[in-house]
Design a protein around this motif. Structure first.
Motif, PDB file in Angstrom:
ATOM      1  N   SER A 116      52.257  51.085  37.603  1.00  0.00           N
ATOM      2  CA  SER A 116      50.852  50.884  37.248  1.00  0.00           C
ATOM      3  C   SER A 116      49.968  51.972  37.846  1.00  0.00           C
ATOM      4  O   SER A 116      49.046  52.469  37.187  1.00  0.00           O
ATOM      5  CB  SER A 116      50.393  49.508  37.727  1.00  0.00           C
ATOM      6  N   THR A 117      50.231  52.357  39.089  1.00  0.00           N
ATOM      7  CA  THR A 117      49.440  53.404  39.732  1.00  0.00           C
ATOM      8  C   THR A 117      49.561  54.726  38.986  1.00  0.00           C
ATOM      9  O   THR A 117      48.570  55.457  38.825  1.00  0.00           O
ATOM     10  CB  THR A 117      49.881  53.581  41.186  1.00  0.00           C
ATOM     11  N   CYS A 118      50.750  55.031  38.515  1.00  0.00           N
ATOM     12  CA  CYS A 118      50.942  56.274  37.758  1.00  0.00           C
ATOM     13  C   CYS A 118      50.122  56.258  36.476  1.00  0.00           C
ATOM     14  O   CYS A 118      49.472  57.256  36.131  1.00  0.00           O
ATOM     15  CB  CYS A 118      52.422  56.463  37.458  1.00  0.00           C
ATOM     16  N   MET A 119      50.105  55.134  35.759  1.00  0.00           N
ATOM     17  CA  MET A 119      49.328  55.057  34.523  1.00  0.00           C
ATOM     18  C   MET A 119      47.831  55.156  34.791  1.00  0.00           C
ATOM     19  O   MET A 119      47.101  55.848  34.071  1.00  0.00           O
ATOM     20  CB  MET A 119      49.662  53.756  33.791  1.00  0.00           C
ATOM     21  N   TYR A 120      47.343  54.482  35.829  1.00  0.00           N
ATOM     22  CA  TYR A 120      45.920  54.564  36.166  1.00  0.00           C
ATOM     23  C   TYR A 120      45.540  55.986  36.578  1.00  0.00           C
ATOM     24  O   TYR A 120      44.447  56.469  36.259  1.00  0.00           O
ATOM     25  CB  TYR A 120      45.590  53.586  37.293  1.00  0.00           C
ATOM     26  N   THR A 121      46.419  56.673  37.299  1.00  0.00           N
ATOM     27  CA  THR A 121      46.128  58.046  37.719  1.00  0.00           C
ATOM     28  C   THR A 121      46.065  58.988  36.529  1.00  0.00           C
ATOM     29  O   THR A 121      45.194  59.876  36.457  1.00  0.00           O
ATOM     30  CB  THR A 121      47.186  58.521  38.726  1.00  0.00           C
ATOM     31  N   LEU A 122      46.977  58.833  35.577  1.00  0.00           N
ATOM     32  CA  LEU A 122      46.931  59.654  34.366  1.00  0.00           C
ATOM     33  C   LEU A 122      45.640  59.422  33.585  1.00  0.00           C
ATOM     34  O   LEU A 122      45.035  60.373  33.067  1.00  0.00           O
ATOM     35  CB  LEU A 122      48.146  59.337  33.485  1.00  0.00           C
ATOM     36  N   ALA A 123      45.212  58.169  33.508  1.00  0.00           N
ATOM     37  CA  ALA A 123      43.954  57.874  32.823  1.00  0.00           C
ATOM     38  C   ALA A 123      42.766  58.490  33.553  1.00  0.00           C
ATOM     39  O   ALA A 123      41.829  59.006  32.926  1.00  0.00           O
ATOM     40  CB  ALA A 123      43.777  56.367  32.694  1.00  0.00           C
ATOM     41  N   THR A 124      42.795  58.483  34.888  1.00  0.00           N
ATOM     42  CA  THR A 124      41.705  59.066  35.662  1.00  0.00           C
ATOM     43  C   THR A 124      41.634  60.574  35.474  1.00  0.00           C
ATOM     44  O   THR A 124      40.537  61.153  35.364  1.00  0.00           O
ATOM     45  CB  THR A 124      41.887  58.729  37.146  1.00  0.00           C
ATOM     46  N   ILE A 125      42.774  61.242  35.420  1.00  0.00           N
ATOM     47  CA  ILE A 125      42.792  62.693  35.181  1.00  0.00           C
ATOM     48  C   ILE A 125      42.229  63.010  33.803  1.00  0.00           C
ATOM     49  O   ILE A 125      41.449  63.969  33.637  1.00  0.00           O
ATOM     50  CB  ILE A 125      44.224  63.223  35.333  1.00  0.00           C
ATOM     51  N   PHE A 204      47.435  49.062  27.933  1.00  0.00           N
ATOM     52  CA  PHE A 204      46.504  49.296  26.828  1.00  0.00           C
ATOM     53  C   PHE A 204      45.205  49.947  27.283  1.00  0.00           C
ATOM     54  O   PHE A 204      44.722  50.881  26.625  1.00  0.00           O
ATOM     55  CB  PHE A 204      46.240  47.987  26.088  1.00  0.00           C
ATOM     56  N   PRO A 205      44.561  49.537  28.387  1.00  0.00           N
ATOM     57  CA  PRO A 205      43.345  50.255  28.819  1.00  0.00           C
ATOM     58  C   PRO A 205      43.602  51.715  29.166  1.00  0.00           C
ATOM     59  O   PRO A 205      42.826  52.599  28.793  1.00  0.00           O
ATOM     60  CB  PRO A 205      42.878  49.452  30.037  1.00  0.00           C
ATOM     61  N   CYS A 206      44.695  51.987  29.897  1.00  0.00           N
ATOM     62  CA  CYS A 206      45.007  53.370  30.259  1.00  0.00           C
ATOM     63  C   CYS A 206      45.308  54.208  29.023  1.00  0.00           C
ATOM     64  O   CYS A 206      44.875  55.363  28.915  1.00  0.00           O
ATOM     65  CB  CYS A 206      46.185  53.405  31.222  1.00  0.00           C
ATOM     66  N   SER A 207      46.045  53.636  28.085  1.00  0.00           N
ATOM     67  CA  SER A 207      46.364  54.373  26.857  1.00  0.00           C
ATOM     68  C   SER A 207      45.115  54.656  26.050  1.00  0.00           C
ATOM     69  O   SER A 207      44.968  55.745  25.471  1.00  0.00           O
ATOM     70  CB  SER A 207      47.361  53.570  26.015  1.00  0.00           C
ATOM     71  N   LEU A 208      44.198  53.698  25.998  1.00  0.00           N
ATOM     72  CA  LEU A 208      42.955  53.897  25.255  1.00  0.00           C
ATOM     73  C   LEU A 208      42.109  55.005  25.869  1.00  0.00           C
ATOM     74  O   LEU A 208      41.592  55.876  25.164  1.00  0.00           O
ATOM     75  CB  LEU A 208      42.169  52.586  25.217  1.00  0.00           C
ATOM     76  N   VAL A 209      41.987  55.005  27.207  1.00  0.00           N
ATOM     77  CA  VAL A 209      41.203  56.041  27.880  1.00  0.00           C
ATOM     78  C   VAL A 209      41.829  57.414  27.685  1.00  0.00           C
ATOM     79  O   VAL A 209      41.135  58.394  27.363  1.00  0.00           O
ATOM     80  CB  VAL A 209      41.072  55.701  29.384  1.00  0.00           C
ATOM     81  N   MET A 210      43.144  57.506  27.852  1.00  0.00           N
ATOM     82  CA  MET A 210      43.812  58.799  27.692  1.00  0.00           C
ATOM     83  C   MET A 210      43.703  59.319  26.267  1.00  0.00           C
ATOM     84  O   MET A 210      43.435  60.505  26.040  1.00  0.00           O
ATOM     85  CB  MET A 210      45.284  58.666  28.100  1.00  0.00           C
ATOM     86  N   THR A 211      43.915  58.444  25.296  1.00  0.00           N
ATOM     87  CA  THR A 211      43.869  58.872  23.899  1.00  0.00           C
ATOM     88  C   THR A 211      42.473  59.344  23.509  1.00  0.00           C
ATOM     89  O   THR A 211      42.306  60.409  22.900  1.00  0.00           O
ATOM     90  CB  THR A 211      44.319  57.732  22.985  1.00  0.00           C
ATOM     91  N   TYR A 212      41.467  58.562  23.854  1.00  0.00           N
ATOM     92  CA  TYR A 212      40.092  58.929  23.489  1.00  0.00           C
ATOM     93  C   TYR A 212      39.656  60.220  24.186  1.00  0.00           C
ATOM     94  O   TYR A 212      39.109  61.132  23.548  1.00  0.00           O
ATOM     95  CB  TYR A 212      39.148  57.794  23.863  1.00  0.00           C
ATOM     96  N   ALA A 213      39.910  60.319  25.509  1.00  0.00           N
ATOM     97  CA  ALA A 213      39.460  61.498  26.257  1.00  0.00           C
ATOM     98  C   ALA A 213      40.163  62.759  25.780  1.00  0.00           C
ATOM     99  O   ALA A 213      39.515  63.792  25.535  1.00  0.00           O
ATOM    100  CB  ALA A 213      39.714  61.277  27.751  1.00  0.00           C
ATOM    101  N   ASN A 214      41.479  62.705  25.622  1.00  0.00           N
ATOM    102  CA  ASN A 214      42.206  63.902  25.202  1.00  0.00           C
ATOM    103  C   ASN A 214      41.909  64.267  23.759  1.00  0.00           C
ATOM    104  O   ASN A 214      41.901  65.453  23.402  1.00  0.00           O
ATOM    105  CB  ASN A 214      43.705  63.692  25.394  1.00  0.00           C
ATOM    106  N   LEU A 215      41.649  63.271  22.913  1.00  0.00           N
ATOM    107  CA  LEU A 215      41.297  63.579  21.534  1.00  0.00           C
ATOM    108  C   LEU A 215      39.934  64.267  21.446  1.00  0.00           C
ATOM    109  O   LEU A 215      39.759  65.232  20.684  1.00  0.00           O
ATOM    110  CB  LEU A 215      41.292  62.286  20.710  1.00  0.00           C
ATOM    111  N   ARG A 216      38.972  63.820  22.239  1.00  0.00           N
ATOM    112  CA  ARG A 216      37.664  64.468  22.250  1.00  0.00           C
ATOM    113  C   ARG A 216      37.755  65.895  22.782  1.00  0.00           C
ATOM    114  O   ARG A 216      37.110  66.814  22.255  1.00  0.00           O
ATOM    115  CB  ARG A 216      36.691  63.650  23.100  1.00  0.00           C
ATOM    116  N   VAL A 217      38.553  66.099  23.828  1.00  0.00           N
ATOM    117  CA  VAL A 217      38.730  67.446  24.372  1.00  0.00           C
ATOM    118  C   VAL A 217      39.409  68.347  23.348  1.00  0.00           C
ATOM    119  O   VAL A 217      39.032  69.516  23.164  1.00  0.00           O
ATOM    120  CB  VAL A 217      39.530  67.390  25.684  1.00  0.00           C
TER     121      VAL A 217
END
Length: 365
Positions: A116-125, A204-217
């Motif tokens: 879980s910590t790894c997924m949250y960290t990836l979302a934070t980055i 699901f929250p981490c995946s949503l944050v990563m997908t949205y942020a990286n797609l916008r970038v």
């Protein structure tokens, strides 16, 4: 006579407790242990090299980026230094016929917490990169040092609080040792509500944050390239770094984590298990993301590779000067001089990169 011999052999096997499937299980177990150990060595070597570099300053990397990348490296290192040794230790001590115990609950808690910590960290980055690219003028205001450290603390502190019921043997979460995956796993099939809540609060929250942020970038980078083509600057522009980094990062994330989450939900909904090797692969596949992160987040970066070569030269000069002379490495004075130039110019590189990205994004607006 042959019937009598067979019956006596069966009686002997029952008296001695022999299991005809035991040799095959041992063969599979030795192969699985070899795969886990090899994966652990790769993750350890990759993250040790990363730690040697990012503990010092790297040109073009801000202080907040270094904090987040250090957090990611620590989480990835926990796969090889905590998750793998604990589960291999339990697999050596625990008999397959034994039921759940306190040790298995603690190991399952460590597994779930690190994942879980790894997924949250990836979302934070991903969130930090999103702010840096799309809001460069407000970056220092939106992501201060204190807020960055709070995000890192949340990534490390929230999963233990959420997963704390796993540590209690008499709680609603049943934990068992799986001979198929050599891991202490919660029994998600008997606790469907809790297993679904884990995926809803973590994956699901981490995946949503990563997908949205990286797609916008990625969209911002693509728009920038289209703008440059209009002014015939495409030849002088850099390669499509966004596609080269963002696409592999997201592809590796979903390829490593989605099968594990899908099997977890499948077990919770149907109450049945998947085949042995399928379970082994999907359980240990997320740990390979700890090695892939070293490649996509670090080794693709040119500044990181240059700094790694410099650190390697320093270590070679310090540990084996004769080998350094044989390889033609620069002298200690030259290495120190080059290192001082790179370290002192970090702020200049960061300012120029910030000004360039800001002007480009302003032109896009």
């Amino acid at each position: 006579m042959w019937t009598a011999l067979n019956l006596s052999a069966a009686d002997d096997s029952n008296l001695t407790g022999a299991d005809p499937r035991r040799p095959q299980e041992l063969d599979h177990r030795s192969l699985k242990v070899s795969i886990i150990v090899a994966l652990g060595v790769m993750i350890t070597l990759g993250n040790v090299a990363v730690l040697l570099v990012i503990t010092s300053s790297v040109a073009g990397w801000s202080r907040n980026s270094r904090y987040l990348l250090l957090s990611l490296t620590a989480a990835d290192s926990a796969f090889a230094l905590l998750v793998m040794p604990l589960n291999l230790w339990v697999s050596l001590l625990k008999d397959y016929t034994e039921g759940p115990d306190v040790l298995c609950h603690l190991v399952a808690f460590c597994n779930a917490t690190v994942y879980s910590t790894c997924m949250y960290t990836l979302a934070t980055i991903s969130l930090e990169r999103y702010v840096a690219v799309l809001y460069p003028l407000q970056y220092s205001t939106l992501l201060t040092r204190r807020r960055t450290l709070l995000l890192i603390a949340f990534a490390w502190g929230f999963p233990p609080c959420l997963l704390s019921p796993i540590t209690f043997p008499d709680s609603i979460i049943e934990v068992h040792f799986s001979a198929a995956s050599l891991v202490c796993n919660p029994s998600y099939s008997t606790n469907m509500g809790y297993s679904l809540s884990l995926t809803c609060f973590i994956f699901f929250p981490c995946s949503l944050v990563m997908t949205y942020a990286n797609l916008r970038v990625w969209c911002a980078a693509k728009m920038q390239r289209l703008r440059l083509r209009q002014y015939d600057c495409a030849r002088r522009s850099r390669h499509n770094v966004a596609s080269r980094v963002l696409v592999p990062v997201m592809a590796a994330y979903y390829a490593c984590w989605t099968p594990c989450m899908a099997v977890m939900i499948y077990n919770a909904v149907t109450g049945s298990t998947v085949p042995e090797w399928v379970e082994f692969v999907v359980v240990w596949l997320p740990t390979s993301n700890g090695f892939l992160n070293c490649i996509f987040y670090f080794w693709i970066n040119r500044s990181f590779r240059r700094k790694f070569h410099l650190v390697l030269q320093r270590l070679t000069l310090a540990l084996c000067p004769k080998l350094a002379d044989a390889l033609g490495c620069c002298s200690a004075a030259e290495t120190q001089f080059v290192s001082g130039i790179m370290d002192n110019n970090n702020s200049v590189h960061e300012r120029s990169a910030s000004v360039s990205s800001t002007c480009t994004l302003l032109s896009l607006a």
